[in-house]
Design an enzyme around this catalytic site. Structure first.
Site, PDB file in Angstrom:
ATOM      1  N   GLU A 252      23.722  95.717 -34.775  1.00  0.00           N
ATOM      2  CA  GLU A 252      22.771  95.635 -33.672  1.00  0.00           C
ATOM      3  C   GLU A 252      22.344  97.052 -33.346  1.00  0.00           C
ATOM      4  O   GLU A 252      23.188  97.899 -33.055  1.00  0.00           O
ATOM      5  CB  GLU A 252      23.410  95.037 -32.404  1.00  0.00           C
TER       6      GLU A 252
ATOM      7  N   GLU B 210      31.602  92.002 -31.342  1.00  0.00           N
ATOM      8  CA  GLU B 210      31.925  93.017 -30.347  1.00  0.00           C
ATOM      9  C   GLU B 210      33.332  92.797 -29.818  1.00  0.00           C
ATOM     10  O   GLU B 210      33.549  92.775 -28.603  1.00  0.00           O
ATOM     11  CB  GLU B 210      30.954  92.859 -29.169  1.00  0.00           C
TER      12      GLU B 210
HETATM   13  C1  IPT Z   1      25.778  93.544 -27.342  1.00  0.00           C
HETATM   14  C2  IPT Z   1      26.135  92.143 -27.732  1.00  0.00           C
HETATM   15  O1  IPT Z   1      26.789  92.120 -28.965  1.00  0.00           O
HETATM   16  C3  IPT Z   1      24.915  91.257 -27.794  1.00  0.00           C
HETATM   17  O2  IPT Z   1      25.323  89.933 -27.905  1.00  0.00           O
HETATM   18  C4  IPT Z   1      24.059  91.438 -26.571  1.00  0.00           C
HETATM   19  O3  IPT Z   1      24.747  90.955 -25.471  1.00  0.00           O
HETATM   20  C5  IPT Z   1      23.745  92.892 -26.405  1.00  0.00           C
HETATM   21  O4  IPT Z   1      24.916  93.606 -26.244  1.00  0.00           O
HETATM   22  C6  IPT Z   1      22.908  93.190 -25.192  1.00  0.00           C
HETATM   23  O5  IPT Z   1      21.723  92.502 -25.234  1.00  0.00           O
HETATM   24  S1  IPT Z   1      27.223  94.392 -26.833  1.00  0.00           S
HETATM   25  C7  IPT Z   1      26.764  96.062 -26.656  1.00  0.00           C
HETATM   26  C8  IPT Z   1      25.891  96.308 -25.511  1.00  0.00           C
HETATM   27  C9  IPT Z   1      28.017  96.843 -26.484  1.00  0.00           C
END
Ligand code: IPT
Length: 947
Positions: free
Chosen positions: A295, A198
């Protein structure tokens, strides 16, 4: 919401058409840029549709799971099996640097922190891995993965900055080499690798943002450590580091959390959350690589004072999966990783201040490892469907951006569904014998039609109420879904099971292992056994005419092997026990498992509790000569300019985790009236102040407050006498470091300002402590963060074998204390749970005043709980929301003596007691998993130099 559902239904039906062999949405021509970097290996390759492993297309359908949030290596296979049982083929995992390099220059990944058992378990389960070691991970962990000592490293992080970059070198090399050894090129399960995470958000003055020089540095670190599998980037759909850009990775991917993280109004989905433009932007950003979600929302985090994961589950539950995951399939996603799939626990201070102990995440697998959420079942149905559809991997989505019903006309050419229905085709194919099985399901009462080209004559072998006919050479079935099952045998050799959704939840598709006993992760060609059972099926193996099934049962369960049993089945073993069975003319074998649990655990009130005062620091004559002098006149932390004469920040002295204590010595002049303190520990922290042994007051804290200002009235002090101010500050972990330039993780912890009336600040001489020996932390088995600076922790009294016999007898935490202070309670607890049973246990704090409702202001106290030395819970009575704290087997010894301990810190003058505390049995499951070895852990020993 209704129209969203209808849309997803249609999209999904699109695949159903394809599955039934009646054609598929046609694809526009792909424009492929010539760029592709030279491969460092030839096992994992890719094109614009999907990755290939050994030349075979693979759908990387993955669940995120962090081994560090489940510190029991013996349970990692359990999670992998539960993910594989969903039909997934992969797991994505982060690595938390802060746990592996607690002291700069000392990297250690042993015991519960070792990776080899994790990789072995993945291979055993047939799971491919995407490795995501950061160094920055976010992930709701302390510092976003950055060790606390980085607070002393100058300059901007995640940007070209030699001081920072060099600080990452040892970690990157060490973890890089560990992961490199587990790559598929070396026979391991790792097929993909994500550097950074990110990396795109910066303050305005950071230019360029993101910076390709820094990104290249990270990429080179891991290449130098031997990583050869494709690099993948987790971006925000801006095309950063896509092929053809500076510091390009190999495969471009994005993340997406369409419902966000506010579980406060779970029944309202934000407008326009269902993205339909992502395919197009993907084609602009990276036309040569598969559409990839590194993700995709699998649940939600929840902050202190939040709504609790049960409510998050309402927001991001099975309904969410039905609409949003199917929308992703409509984008032909083939690298699809769901964050989180098993969340786990922020044990031992590993979390960031924005979260509490549970990291359940409302994921499909509960924090306590149970799989009884409807969300799990729905995820299984969807994944099995997609994984069982080989043509999906090369499909190209129709353009969805103009109208949500673009596909309708295509669907209308096939005699399938009306817009309102919810039918799904689930699984097909098993290759043992010659049978092909199609399982279809829908909502009860819905009207459905299914056509199979060249299906041949149909016979109803079970149930009634299915109309069969022919149209254009296809066999057409019509029915109204009900809870009674219908089975149709088609002349072409297809067996169709017609189910309602709840019944479909009970069906499991079990891949058969290859000749080496390993499960092929790809899923495309594997033979399968299809079983109707109940709670969980883990494995099937066949040798000759014997079928072995392994599964878990939470009730007496009928088992039906609907496909894949040897035709002349001689022996059917369930969890290693030969079972009586019958086999019908279609080869379906039936048996049942009976369930007679006899489980009990001791009541906590019956234990022989012992008590010791964990705040001897306020007693007259307390000797702090071994404490660290707070003597730095400047802080190493370049985020702040200290205004105190000496730094009173934990990280300056190597105290990076858990409670901090300060002792300020001064000589009274009689003019003291009050003391002002600004303390900072991160959201929901607290602090308490004493002068001598007189309690002065507390900052009780609230959910969002990272720091607190308070002025406390002092008692009359005797001029000329020496006094000591004791300040206790609860560190909640370091902030994450998401926005480059902000250096959030450098937000300090400790005392930021103080003013003692009648005195210059320099009249006070300070001492500081946190965990014993700071970065040279004592307990190597539980790692650098587990134990903080409470007296009892410094002595190691939270560890099994602590000398509790010499402590006072007590009623335990429910008896409590009647003045401000910190009490420590320990007790031994025998467990004698039967082998072969999965019995999830949790501590439940009873709070009859419902103090944990957000916004309530009940009285303030903190509890830290420990099981066999692992800090497995931080309960804050006045903040909440967590009242139930699961602790896994392997931390618990289910067949022996356990040591449990509770630190109770009252932030009120008249003390605190826990209103009720229970050890709760959360489930009784007859399990085929087998023994769970204890996590490696050390016992108490008298500590050298402890104070
Ligand atoms: C995303 C992160 O990459 C991950 O590590 C975790 O923090 C997740 O959010 C939330 O649980 S970042 C995304 C919300 C832009």
């Amino acid at each position: 919401m209704h129209s969203l559902r209808a849309l997803s239904t249609i999209l999904f039906a699109g695949f159903a058409v394809q599955t039934a062999g009646l054609g598929f949405i046609s694809k526009p021509g792909m424009q492929v840029k010539p760029y592709k970097r030279e491969l460092l290996q030839d096992i994992v390759t890719w094109d614009e549709h999907s990755i290939f492993v050994h030349g075979e297309r693979v759908l990387f359908y993955s669940g995120e799971f962090h081994p560090f949030r489940l510190p029991v290596p013996g349970l990692w296979l359990d999670v992998f099996q539960k993910i594989r049982a969903l039909g997934y083929t992969g797991v994505s995992f982060y690595v938390d640097w802060a746990l592996l390099e607690g002291k700069p220059g000392s990297f250690s990944a042993e015991g519960i922190f070792a990776f080899e058992p994790f990789f072995e378990a993945a291979s055993k389960a047939g799971i491919y891995l995407l490795a995501r070691p950061g160094p920055y991970i976010n992930a709701e962990v302390s510092g976003g993965g950055f060790p606390g000592w980085l607070q002393r490293v100058p300059g901007i992080f995640r940007n070209p900055n030699p001081a920072f970059e060099n600080a990452t070198d040892l970690y990157a090399k060490s973890i890089g080499e560990i992961i490199a050894r587990a790559q598929i090129t070396n026979g391991g399960p790792v097929i993909l690798f994500q550097p950074e995470n990110e990396y795109y958000d910066c303050l305005d003055w950071v230019d360029p943002c993101p910076n390709p020089i820094y990104m290249q540095y990270v990429e080179d670190q891991f290449r130098d450590a031997g990583i050869v599998v494709p690099y993948i980037v987790n971006d925000n759909n801006e095309g950063n580091f896509a092929p053809g850009t500076k510091a390009a990775t190999d495969i471009y991917g994005i993340d997406n959390y369409p419902l966000g993280f506010d579980c406060g109004s779970p029944y309202t989905w934000p407008a326009n959350a269902l993205a339909t433009y992502l395919t197009e932007t993907h084609l602009e950003n990276s036309p040569t690589t598969p559409f990839s979600y590194i993700e995709f929302q699998g649940g939600s985090f929840d902050p202190w004072g939040g709504w609790g994961f049960q409510q998050c589950l309402e927001l991001v539950g099975y309904q969410f999966e039905r609409v949003f995951y199917k929308n992703n399939f409509a984008s032909a996603v083939t690298i699809f990783s769901i964050y989180m799939t098993y969340g786990g626990t922020n044990w031992g201070n590993l979390g960031h201040p924005g979260g509490y102990t549970s990291y359940d995440y409302a994921a499909v697998i509960k924090e306590n490892l149970m799989v009884d959420r409807e969300k799990y079942s729905e995820a299984k149905l969807e994944a099995n469907f997609v994984v069982a559809s080989p043509a999906y991997l090369t499909s190209v989505p129709a353009n969805l951006s103009n109208t949500s019903y673009t596909t309708t006309s295509r669907l209308s050419v096939t005699p399938l569904l009306d817009d309102e229905s919810d039918t799904k085709f689930y699984v097909l194919r098993q290759s043992y014998g010659s049978k092909t099985i199609l399982i279809v399901y829908g909502g009860e009462g819905e009207q459905h039609e299914l056509a199979v080209s060249n299906g041949g004559e149909g016979t109803l072998s079970e149930g009634d109420g299915v109309q069969m006919g022919k149209r254009n050479g296809a066999t057409v079935l019509n029915w109204s879904t009900s809870s009674s099952r219908r089975v149709v045998q088609l002349g072409c050799g297809l067996t169709i099971y017609i189910l309602d959704r709840n019944s479909a939840y009970n069906y499991w598709v079990l891949k058969l292992p290859n000749e080496n006993g390993l499960y092929a992760p790809s899923g495309q060609e594997a033979s399968t056994v299809i079983v109707k059972a109940g709670y969980l099926m883990r494995n099937a193996t066949i040798s000759g005419d014997t079928l072995n099934l392994v599964g878990d049962f939470n009730a007496t369960t009928d088992i039906e092997v609907v496909g894949g049993a040897p035709n002349n089945l001689a022996t059917l073993n369930v969890n290693g026990q030969a079972s009586e069975f019958t086999q019908d003319e279609y080869g379906v074998a039936s048996t049942s498992v009976s369930f007679n649990p006899d489980i009990s655990v001791p009541s906590l009130s019956s234990l022989d509790w012992k008590y010791i005062d964990s705040l001897p620091e306020i007693k007259p004559g307390y000797d702090d000569s071994l404490w660290r002098n707070a003597d730095l006149t400047q802080s190493y932390n370049d985020k702040i300019n200290i205004t105190t004469p000496v730094s009173l920040l934990g990280a300056d002295y190597g105290f990076l985790t858990g409670t901090l204590l300060f002792r300020g010595h001064f000589t009274a002049n009689g003019n003291e009236e009050d003391i002002f303190l600004e303390t900072q520990g991160g959201s929901a922290f607290g602090s308490s102040v004493w002068i001598g042994d007189t309690y002065v007051g507390s900052w009780a804290g609230y959910d969002a407050a990272a720091n607190g200002n308070d002025t406390y009235t002092l008692p009359n002090l005797q001029s000329g006498s020496e006094y000591v101010i004791t300040v206790v500050v609860d560190q909640q972990g370091m902030d994450e470091n998401y926005v480059v330039g902000e250096n959030e993780m450098k937000s300090p912890r400790g005392i930021l300002r103080y003013r003692l009336s009648g005195h210059a600040a320099s009249d006070v001489t300070w001492k500081i402590t946190g965990n014993l020996h700071g970065e040279d932390y004592e307990d190597k088995t539980r790692g650098p963060l587990n134990e903080g600076g409470l007296y009892a922790e410094r002595q190691g009294y939270h560890l099994p074998g602590a000398p509790i016999d010499s402590w006072s007898s007590s009623g335990g935490p429910t008896e409590g204390i009647d003045s401000a202070g910190i009490a420590f309670y320990g007790a031994e607890l025998e467990l004698d749970l039967p082998s072969g049973w999965d019995v999830p246990l949790s501590f439940t704090f009873v709070n009859s005043t419902s103090a944990n409702a957000p916004g309530s202001s009940a009285y303030a106290y903190h509890v830290q709980l420990y099981v066999n030395g692992f800090q497995y819970g931080k309960y804050k009575n006045h903040i909440g929301p967590q009242t139930s704290f699961p602790v896994p087997q392997g931390i618990w010894d289910y067949h022996g003596t356990n040591y449990i301990a509770f630190a109770l810190w009252s932030l009120e003058a008249d003390g605190a007691k826990v209103e009720g505390l229970e050890l709760t049995v959360n489930g009784t499951i007859l399990s085929g998993y087998g023994d769970i070895p204890m996590a490696p852990m050390s016992n108490w020993e008298q500590r050298q130099g402890a104070y």
